[in-house]
Design a protein around this motif. Structure first.
Motif, short mmCIF file in Angstrom:
data_model
loop_
_atom_site.label_atom_id
_atom_site.label_comp_id
_atom_site.label_asym_id
_atom_site.label_seq_id
_atom_site.Cartn_x
_atom_site.Cartn_y
_atom_site.Cartn_z
N SER A 113 77.85 41.82 72.32
CA SER A 113 78.57 43.00 71.86
C SER A 113 77.62 44.05 71.29
CB SER A 113 79.62 42.62 70.82
OG SER A 113 80.64 41.84 71.41
N LEU A 114 76.62 43.61 70.53
CA LEU A 114 75.64 44.56 69.98
C LEU A 114 74.89 45.27 71.11
CD1 LEU A 114 74.26 42.32 67.11
CD2 LEU A 114 75.31 44.58 66.78
N ILE A 115 74.45 44.51 72.10
CA ILE A 115 73.72 45.10 73.22
C ILE A 115 74.62 46.05 74.00
CG2 ILE A 115 72.59 44.62 75.43
CD1 ILE A 115 71.51 42.02 74.10
N ASN A 116 75.86 45.65 74.25
CA ASN A 116 76.77 46.52 75.00
C ASN A 116 77.09 47.79 74.22
OD1 ASN A 116 76.89 45.01 77.35
ND2 ASN A 116 78.60 43.77 76.61
N HIS A 117 77.20 47.69 72.91
CA HIS A 117 77.43 48.88 72.09
C HIS A 117 76.22 49.81 72.16
CE1 HIS A 117 79.61 51.20 69.17
NE2 HIS A 117 78.60 51.17 68.32
N LEU A 118 75.02 49.24 72.09
CA LEU A 118 73.82 50.04 72.24
C LEU A 118 73.76 50.66 73.64
CD1 LEU A 118 71.10 51.11 71.21
CD2 LEU A 118 70.07 49.00 72.07
N ARG A 119 74.15 49.90 74.63
CA ARG A 119 74.18 50.41 76.01
C ARG A 119 75.08 51.65 76.11
NH1 ARG A 119 75.92 46.02 80.21
NH2 ARG A 119 73.73 45.47 80.26
N ASP A 120 76.23 51.62 75.43
CA ASP A 120 77.13 52.79 75.43
C ASP A 120 76.49 53.99 74.75
OD1 ASP A 120 79.08 51.27 76.72
OD2 ASP A 120 80.19 50.83 74.87
N ILE A 121 75.83 53.75 73.62
CA ILE A 121 75.12 54.83 72.92
C ILE A 121 74.04 55.40 73.82
CG2 ILE A 121 73.57 55.36 70.98
CD1 ILE A 121 75.18 53.22 69.37
N ALA A 122 73.28 54.53 74.44
CA ALA A 122 72.18 54.96 75.31
C ALA A 122 72.70 55.79 76.48
CB ALA A 122 71.40 53.73 75.82
N LYS A 123 73.79 55.36 77.06
CA LYS A 123 74.36 56.10 78.19
C LYS A 123 74.79 57.50 77.74
CE LYS A 123 77.80 55.78 81.82
NZ LYS A 123 78.87 54.98 82.42
N ARG A 124 75.46 57.60 76.59
CA ARG A 124 75.87 58.91 76.07
C ARG A 124 74.67 59.80 75.79
NH1 ARG A 124 79.39 55.77 72.92
NH2 ARG A 124 78.18 56.20 71.05
N ARG A 125 73.53 59.20 75.46
CA ARG A 125 72.32 59.97 75.13
C ARG A 125 71.45 60.24 76.36
NH1 ARG A 125 71.25 61.89 70.36
NH2 ARG A 125 69.04 61.50 70.66
#
Length: 154
Positions: free
Chosen positions: A104-116
């Motif tokens: 979940s932590l990695i997937n949440h970071l993945r979402d942030i990274a995609k938005r950025r």
């Protein structure tokens, strides 16, 4: 973002206390309490760290307890107009493992990274850390590389 068992939170400059708890969790998880606890940064340093736009610190919490977390850095690239996120540290308290927290932590970071506008999130694992390697292989593509620490004062 939350599940039945835990909630994820991106830390802000107002969350120095949570970052200190995460740091202690890293020390325990990595069996390196000396590095993570013997010379803690000042409150001002921690606030400044969490205010940096290129720093993403996430914690997983259950009932006010930090159960896991990660710290990552956004890196702007020069060979192409794109960026990457590097997971510097990621750990889950031993009592809370195998509950989907790290994923979940990695997937949440993945979402942030995609938005950025990032094209990839990457992380390194130590040989012999089979649970971490299995997790990362499930989520990404394995590359075999060597890591070197080049000290600034040889």
């Amino acid at each position: 973002m939350s599940t039945q068992r835990f909630t994820l939170k991106r830390l802000t400059p107002d969350d120095v206390c949570l970052l200190r708890k995460l740091n202690a969790l890293f020390g325990n998880a990595f069996s390196d309490c000396q590095t993570y606890g013997d010379n803690p940064p000042s409150e001002a340093y921690m606030k400044d760290f969490l205010a940096k736009d290129h720093v993403v610190a996430l914690v997983a919490m259950a009932g006010g307890v930090v159960t896991g977390g990660l710290v990552s850095y956004e890196l702007d690239k020069f060979e192409q107009a794109r960026r990457e996120f590097y997971i510097y540290d990621l750990a889950v308290d031993e009592r809370y493992r195998r509950q989907g927290i790290a994923t979940s932590l990695i997937n949440h970071l993945r979402d942030i990274a995609k938005r950025r506008g990032a094209w990839v999130v990457y992380v390194q694992a130590d040989y012999g850390d089979d649970p971490a390697i299995a997790l990362y292989e499930k989520l990404g593509i394995r590359e075999d590389v060597l890591h070197f620490d080049i000290v600034t004062d040889p």
